[in-house]
Design an enzyme around this catalytic site. Sequence first.
Site, PDB file in Angstrom:
ATOM      1  CB  SER A   3     -83.573  20.925  32.444  1.00  0.00           C
ATOM      2  OG  SER A   3     -84.530  19.899  32.459  1.00  0.00           O
TER       3      SER A   3
ATOM      4  CG  ASP B  70     -85.425  18.560  39.703  1.00  0.00           C
ATOM      5  OD1 ASP B  70     -86.486  18.190  39.166  1.00  0.00           O
ATOM      6  OD2 ASP B  70     -84.485  19.087  39.085  1.00  0.00           O
TER       7      ASP B  70
ATOM      8  CG  HIS C 212     -86.247  21.134  37.069  1.00  0.00           C
ATOM      9  ND1 HIS C 212     -85.204  20.231  36.914  1.00  0.00           N
ATOM     10  CD2 HIS C 212     -86.581  21.516  35.805  1.00  0.00           C
ATOM     11  CE1 HIS C 212     -84.942  20.073  35.621  1.00  0.00           C
ATOM     12  NE2 HIS C 212     -85.760  20.849  34.926  1.00  0.00           N
TER      13      HIS C 212
END
Length: 283
Positions: A151, A228, A262
């Site tokens: 991320s 996600d 995620h």
Amino acid sequence: MSFETTATIANFGGKLLKLAHQSKVTTTQMKLNLFLPGTASSSKPAPVLFYLAGLTCTGDNGAEKGFFQAAAAKHNIAVVYPDTSPRGLNIQGEDESYDFGSGAGFYVDATKDPYSKGYKMYSYITDELPSALFSSFKELDGSRVSITGHSMGGHGALTLFLKNPGKYKSVSAFAPISNPSNCPWGQKAFGGYFGEDKKDQWAAHDATELLPKFPGDTDILIDVGTGDNFYKQGQLLPENLEEAAKKAGKGVKVRYQDGYDHSYFFISTFAADHVEHAAKYLK
Ligand SMILES: N[C@@H](CCC(=O)N[C@@H](CS)C(=O)NCC(=O)O)C(=O)O
């Protein structure tokens, strides 16, 4: 610069060290985790994989939930898990949001006050931390280093690799923020750390802008889960990086993993693939 070892934990035939040291660039104490495979010694130093974590994380998330150590032990690779920002600078508002300030250093050197005071995660990760580690731990081979991240840390891995040709042997990323200038997380962070100089400062830390300028070919592995929510909300924008790669003739492989979210359940599922990707280049 010396490290304090606050814990030594046996793990996959090697050991996970919990470390702390004083950073000159952040002006704070910084904590991190270091996994040393059982085979690493001063006569047979291990290559090193940096794992940069995402928003809200510390060096513990990847070490506890990423499942990198199993594959790293198999390939005789050490893993470094740094923190994601300085802690305790006491800048007003620093701890107010999850996506800016504490836990959200974005792997840049802030130029805008008041964050320019110690939010220097770019210099910390590319320079100060590796220099300190390689002079303190003779079990590490500072000439063989790769980088990965998740991320915000995926953005960090991609941009640090692209800004420093030759410094890292390979790069990969999990659900990276691939075009921060064009997503809410990146716009908030870059506005706060750099101000509004989009053409120079923002572009200089945006993987989609940096990729075409990289000298030579690339072999970048990226995993993104189709479930996600941050991907669905347009925070990650991997398609923009793929498009830039296609135009510039660079190698970027994005694997859209069906149904994955995620979280660290996603990361741990594909961690071994990313360690193997690094291992190819660290031999
Ligand atoms: N807290 C945020 C989510 C932040 C988040 O998902 N952070 C990711 C990195 S971008 C993470 O790895 N969190 C820590 C964890 O899952 O262990 C929210 O409420 O929306």
